[in-house]
Enzyme design. Structure first.
Site, PDB file in Angstrom:
ATOM      1  N   SER A   1       4.374   1.009  36.409  1.00  0.00           N
ATOM      2  CA  SER A   1       4.698   2.172  35.579  1.00  0.00           C
ATOM      3  C   SER A   1       3.483   3.055  35.341  1.00  0.00           C
ATOM      4  CB  SER A   1       5.279   1.706  34.236  1.00  0.00           C
ATOM      5  OG  SER A   1       4.393   0.799  33.605  1.00  0.00           O
TER       6      SER A   1
ATOM      7  N   THR B   1      35.327  36.011  18.080  1.00  0.00           N
ATOM      8  CA  THR B   1      35.921  34.676  18.220  1.00  0.00           C
ATOM      9  C   THR B   1      36.670  34.745  19.541  1.00  0.00           C
ATOM     10  OG1 THR B   1      37.927  35.306  17.054  1.00  0.00           O
ATOM     11  CG2 THR B   1      36.196  34.316  15.710  1.00  0.00           C
ATOM     12  N   HIS B   2      36.637  33.645  20.280  1.00  0.00           N
ATOM     13  CA  HIS B   2      37.236  33.613  21.625  1.00  0.00           C
ATOM     14  C   HIS B   2      36.627  34.683  22.535  1.00  0.00           C
ATOM     15  CE1 HIS B   2      40.312  31.179  19.593  1.00  0.00           C
ATOM     16  NE2 HIS B   2      40.280  32.126  18.670  1.00  0.00           N
TER      17      HIS B   2
ATOM     18  N   SER C   1      14.616  40.542  41.726  1.00  0.00           N
ATOM     19  CA  SER C   1      15.315  39.951  42.865  1.00  0.00           C
ATOM     20  C   SER C   1      14.551  40.307  44.126  1.00  0.00           C
ATOM     21  CB  SER C   1      16.729  40.500  42.932  1.00  0.00           C
ATOM     22  OG  SER C   1      17.232  40.386  44.244  1.00  0.00           O
TER      23      SER C   1
ATOM     24  N   LYS D   1      17.209  44.820  39.972  1.00  0.00           N
ATOM     25  CA  LYS D   1      17.487  43.689  39.102  1.00  0.00           C
ATOM     26  C   LYS D   1      16.319  43.314  38.191  1.00  0.00           C
ATOM     27  CE  LYS D   1      20.706  41.096  39.308  1.00  0.00           C
ATOM     28  NZ  LYS D   1      21.229  40.274  40.399  1.00  0.00           N
TER      29      LYS D   1
ATOM     30  N   GLU E   1      18.183  31.646  31.179  1.00  0.00           N
ATOM     31  CA  GLU E   1      19.091  30.955  32.120  1.00  0.00           C
ATOM     32  C   GLU E   1      18.577  29.549  32.411  1.00  0.00           C
ATOM     33  OE1 GLU E   1      20.210  33.239  35.667  1.00  0.00           O
ATOM     34  OE2 GLU E   1      19.663  35.015  34.537  1.00  0.00           O
TER      35      GLU E   1
END
Ligand code: ARG
Length: 470
Positions: free
Chosen positions: A38, A170-171, A292, A298, A305
């Site tokens: 280890s 909500t939702h 990008s 972008k 993320e």
């Protein structure tokens, strides 16, 4: 090699590859050596291992099991080892399996027989449990500090935006207007509970296993309370079998870490949505984004993320540790060596994530106009109209029905509730008067929710200041 190396039997520990190898007739294969070692990951416990060893040696000298000369030699040797590790001159060897044996072997090389006395009344089983607890205690303290910083960062931004209005969902459908400050403080609450959870977990982490030895305790006249106080533990583990074997404290930490990342992932999801050009509620500073390689326009919110993604590994470590512990008979089993990598990774991930988020929250730029425009769509004040009718004497269910009809009319006309004329509104219920327009505005709606936990700007300022004053 030190002056204490010789081929005599007494020095076999310094000479042999493995501390326990005198009993064995054949060496392990290279693969088994790698499989069981280890040191490549537990060497990060070195400073705590040494701290624990010094406390143990001090106690052994106090109770007369080793001499003061031995203690001084151990202190000198350990100081040198710490230095060698800091200078990256220490040679870690997989032949010596783990951090404990690597350090002990080097100590014997440096100071000779005194080094061989250090392990009296102790085992790697209680040693490793102590090391992990010392290390984890420090990680917990760091994480609590970072969570507090993040809460203060959120509260600072909330104070600035105590009356900036955006749609509450909500939702993921527009529900009622809320203030952006209120929205941010929801996360400050979550991170506050996360800090409480860690503080609670710390109480159970902060107990001393040393003295349990391999599993049954030791026949030497040890003073565990002295070691506990030297290492600033709140007390000692009360059962030797439990002390060397259970890792519930590490599991608790992993559970707390998983919840931190779960909260971070919720916040990240919102940040990603908010910076999307379709929504445009906020900008996060360029240093947390990347471009990008193919699409020049972008600006990708990579940091939130990734944080959202890293939640998966931290949740996974919790499951791995629970499964590792499940069904283990008393006392120590080698399974427990598998506790470390996941635990380390959980701590590293929350430390890095929280550190980055403290900075990222500080760099958030808010676009109140975009938030406001969104809140004006989707009949966010429909509930306020219903409440208005209730205050005029209608039962809530009837008011709800009446407003639903009004919303349907607006949808047909392609307008908002506040765009209906007083006559049009009166057609739904005669009790509606001119003052309805005060209720249908976003500002009127949020200001009216003025109670503990409500979204009113006044409440948001109060809560933000409370957090900033902590
Ligand atoms: N490297 C081991 C661990 O992490 C240390 C304890 C080893 N004890 C033993 N009896 N083999 O758990």
């Amino acid at each position: 090699m030190s002056d204490n190396t010789s081929s005599s039997m007494q020095n076999q520990f310094a000479n042999k590859a493995q501390a326990w190898s005198a009993r064995f007739t054949e060496p392990v294969s290279d693969l088994v050596k790698r499989y069981t070692a280890s040191v490549n990951f537990d060497k990060r416990l070195a400073a705590f291992d040494i701290q624990g060893s010094l406390a143990h040696a001090t106690m052994l000298a106090t109770v007369g099991v080793i001499s003061n000369d031995d203690l001084q030699a151990i202190e000198r040797g350990m100081a040198q080892i710490l230095d060698e590790i800091a200078q990256q001159q220490f040679e870690w060897s997989i032949d010596l399996e783990d951090v404990h044996l690597n350090i002990e072997k080097r100590l014997v090389e440096i100071i000779g027989d005194a080094g061989k006395r250090l392990h009296t009344g102790r085992s790697r089983n209680d040693q490793v449990a102590t090391d992990i607890r010392l290390w984890l205690r420090a990680e917990i303290d760091t994480a609590i500090t970072l969570l507090q910083q993040l809460r203060k960062g959120l509260a600072t931004l909330a104070l600035k935006h105590s009356d900036t209005i955006l749609p509450g969902f909500t939702h993921l459908q527009v529900a009622q207007p809320v203030t952006f400050g209120h929205h941010l403080l929801a996360y400050a609450e979550m991170f506050g509970r996360d800090a409480e959870r860690l503080a609670d977990c710390r109480k159970r982490v902060n107990r001393l296993p040393l003295g349990a030895a391999a599993l049954a305790g030791t026949s030497y006249p040890i003073d565990r309370e002295q070691v506990a106080s030297l290492l600033e533990f709140d007390g000692v583990c009360r059962n030797s079998l439990d002390a060397v074997s259970d890792r519930d404290f590490a599991i608790e930490f992993c559970a707390a870490a998983a919840l931190i990342m779960t909260h971070i992932s919720r916040f990240s999801e919102e940040l990603v949505l908010w910076v999307s050009p379709r929504v445009g509620f906020i900008d996060i500073a360029d240093r947390f984004c990347t471009g990008s390689s193919i699409m020049p326009q972008k600006k990708n919110p990579d940091v939130p993320e990734l944080a959202r993604g890293k939640t998966g590994r931290v949740n996974g470590h919790l499951m791995a540790l629970l499964t590792l512990m499940k069904g283990q008979p008393l006392a120590y089993n080698k399974d427990n060596q598998e506790d470390k990598e996941g635990l380390f990774d959980s701590a590293d991930t929350i430390r890095d994530t929280l550190t980055i988020f403290v900075d990222m929250v500080d760099g958030i730029r808010v676009h109140p106009e975009a938030m406001r425009a969104a809140a004006l769509q989707g009949f966010a004040t429909a509930t306020d109209l219903a409440d208005y009718l209730v205050k005029k004497g209608l039962p809530f269910r009837d008011a709800h029905e009446t407003v639903a009809l009004a919303v349907r009319k607006c949808e047909e006309k392609g307008c908002d509730l506040a765009d209906l004329s007083l006559d049009e509104l009166k057609a739904f219920h005669p009790s509606i008067e001119e003052d309805i327009y005060g209720v249908l505005t976003l500002e009127g709606s949020v200001a009216s929710r003025n109670h503990i936990g409500g979204t009113a700007p006044e409440r948001v300022r109060f809560e933000a200041e409370r957090i900033l004053g902590e």
